[in-house]
Design a protein around this motif. Sequence first.
Motif, short mmCIF file in Angstrom:
data_model
loop_
_atom_site.label_atom_id
_atom_site.label_comp_id
_atom_site.label_asym_id
_atom_site.label_seq_id
_atom_site.Cartn_x
_atom_site.Cartn_y
_atom_site.Cartn_z
N ILE A 95 21.50 -5.14 26.33
CA ILE A 95 22.54 -4.11 26.66
C ILE A 95 22.24 -3.50 28.13
N ILE A 96 23.44 -3.95 28.80
CA ILE A 96 23.64 -3.54 30.23
C ILE A 96 23.85 -2.06 30.18
N ASN A 97 23.16 -1.23 31.16
CA ASN A 97 23.42 0.07 31.47
C ASN A 97 22.86 0.88 30.13
N PHE A 98 21.85 0.27 29.55
CA PHE A 98 21.17 0.87 28.30
C PHE A 98 20.81 2.11 28.40
N LYS A 99 20.26 2.33 29.47
CA LYS A 99 19.59 4.03 29.93
C LYS A 99 20.82 4.82 29.83
N GLU A 100 21.76 4.56 30.40
CA GLU A 100 22.86 5.49 30.50
C GLU A 100 23.55 5.70 29.06
N ARG A 101 23.48 4.50 28.20
CA ARG A 101 23.98 4.58 26.60
C ARG A 101 23.25 5.08 25.69
N PHE A 102 21.80 5.32 26.12
CA PHE A 102 20.85 5.73 25.12
C PHE A 102 21.28 7.16 24.48
N TRP A 103 21.16 7.25 23.21
CA TRP A 103 21.07 8.42 22.74
C TRP A 103 20.08 8.75 21.82
N ASP A 104 19.41 9.77 22.18
CA ASP A 104 18.17 10.17 21.54
C ASP A 104 18.34 11.44 20.71
N PRO A 105 17.95 11.03 19.35
CA PRO A 105 18.12 12.15 18.35
C PRO A 105 17.18 13.20 18.67
N ASN A 106 16.19 13.15 19.25
CA ASN A 106 15.15 14.19 19.65
C ASN A 106 15.80 15.14 20.68
N THR A 107 16.65 14.74 21.40
CA THR A 107 17.18 15.66 22.39
C THR A 107 18.53 16.05 22.06
N GLU A 108 19.36 15.31 21.17
CA GLU A 108 20.89 15.45 21.11
C GLU A 108 20.95 16.21 19.54
N LEU A 109 19.61 16.25 18.60
CA LEU A 109 20.01 16.78 17.33
C LEU A 109 18.80 17.92 17.27
N PRO A 110 19.23 18.93 16.37
CA PRO A 110 17.97 19.93 16.09
C PRO A 110 16.64 19.38 15.64
N ASP A 111 15.78 19.84 15.76
CA ASP A 111 14.52 19.48 15.19
C ASP A 111 14.63 19.39 13.90
#
Length: 113
Positions: A95-111
């Motif tokens: 995936i090109i621009n993977f870094k920008e497309r990355f979605w991390d549940p650790n930061t996007e969702l509550p613990d």
Amino acid sequence: MATDDFFKKVYSVVKQIPTGRVCSYGAIARYLGSTRSARMVGWAMNASHNHTEFIPAHRVVNRNGVLTGKNFFGGQHVMQELLESEGFIVEDDQIINFKERFWDPNTELPDFQ
DNA sequence: AACTTGACGGTCA
DNA sequence: ATGACCGCCAAGT
């Protein structure tokens, strides 16, 4: 933690990945508490086709943004086409621009409890 | 029961 | 940047 619960939790996280974003196996494993390794997340995805509900497994790639699980989508470029239809640019199974497309549940969702 | 195999990831040479 | 190695743990053989 029972294995079945682990599966459900993996699925619930994957289903929350926004369209046009991707996540990694390890990120999901960490979000669920590291009690299981990233391999187990991949294992859960392997069984996701049995689930009646739709699981956007194509939005889960490895930490390099590589479509390591493409062979499990029937054809060899089905996963790539699914991603491209959502606006991704896939080149050489990556995936090109993977870094920008990355979605991390650790930061996007509550613990996770 | 023992050994191998992964939709993985981090570390180190 | 690349590749070997190791920890991970359920399943298959």
